[in-house]
Structures are given as C-alpha cells and as structure tokens.
Motif scaffolding. Structure first.
Motif: not given
Ligand code: FES
Length: 106
Positions: A25, A38, A40, A42, A44-47, A49, A71, A86
């Motif tokens: 990412m 990217g 967030c 990295g 692990l809150a947005c996807a 990436c 996720l 990420c």
C-alpha cells in the motif's frame, strides 16, 4: 531489490522496486498509483488499499489474517482474490508480483 507491478483497469502498468519489509500500500502511495488510497494508513479500517492478486501469486502470499479477511468481507465488490495491499509486506519471494488495481474503490 524486489519489484512489484501495479496493473490498472485500463491495462497500464507501473513497475517499481520496493524495499523488503515495506508494505505494498505504501509503495503504491509513494508511486501515486490510482486506486490505492490507504485512508487508514494500514490500520485495517478502510479497505481503500485493496487489490486483486492473480492466481499464480496467491499461493506465494501468506494467508490473510482473520482481521483482513473480515474487513474484505464487508466490501460489496471484493472478489475472492482480493487482498489488502497494506497487509502485504514485500519479500524477495514476491519479486515480480503483479497487483490488479481498481480505480473505482469506495
Ligand atoms: Fe486501510 Fe489498508 S490502508 S485497510
């Protein structure tokens, strides 16, 4: 130094080298790859990436941790080959990996 090839939906490719240990990412952001946001960083809150990994590379990647798989499960358009870039750290074994990037991430 190993390299990664980002492939856009229109078929255009960008090849770049990445230090071992750097996630793909951040490597995408450093190279202004469209479709890798990217948001967030990295966490692990947005996807935003997410990428698709061609089948020939899937067995070389370590499996997704449950948090990554969870996720991805929330994404409406996440095909089975989807991964979060990420969470992919560059290794020598990944030299030449191709990642398919969508320009239409939400
Ligand atoms: Fe947010 Fe990867 S950057 S999940």
């Amino acid at each position: 130094m190993p390299k990664v090839i980002y492939v856009s939906e229109d078929g255009s490719e960008l090849e770049t080298t990445v230090d071992v240990g750097v996630d793909l990412m951040h490597a995408g952001l450093y190279n202004s790859i469209p479709g890798i946001l990217g948001e967030c960083s990295g966490g692990l809150a947005c996807a935003t990436c997410r990428v698709r990994v061609p089948v020939e590379w899937q067995s070389i990647l370590p499996p997704a941790f449950p948090s990554e798989a969870e996720l991805l499960g929330f994404c409406d358009e996440a095909p089975p080959e989807a991964r979060l870039s990420c969470q992919i750290k560059m290794t020598q074994e990944l030299d030449g990996i191709r990642l398919l990037v969508s320009n239409n991430l939400d």
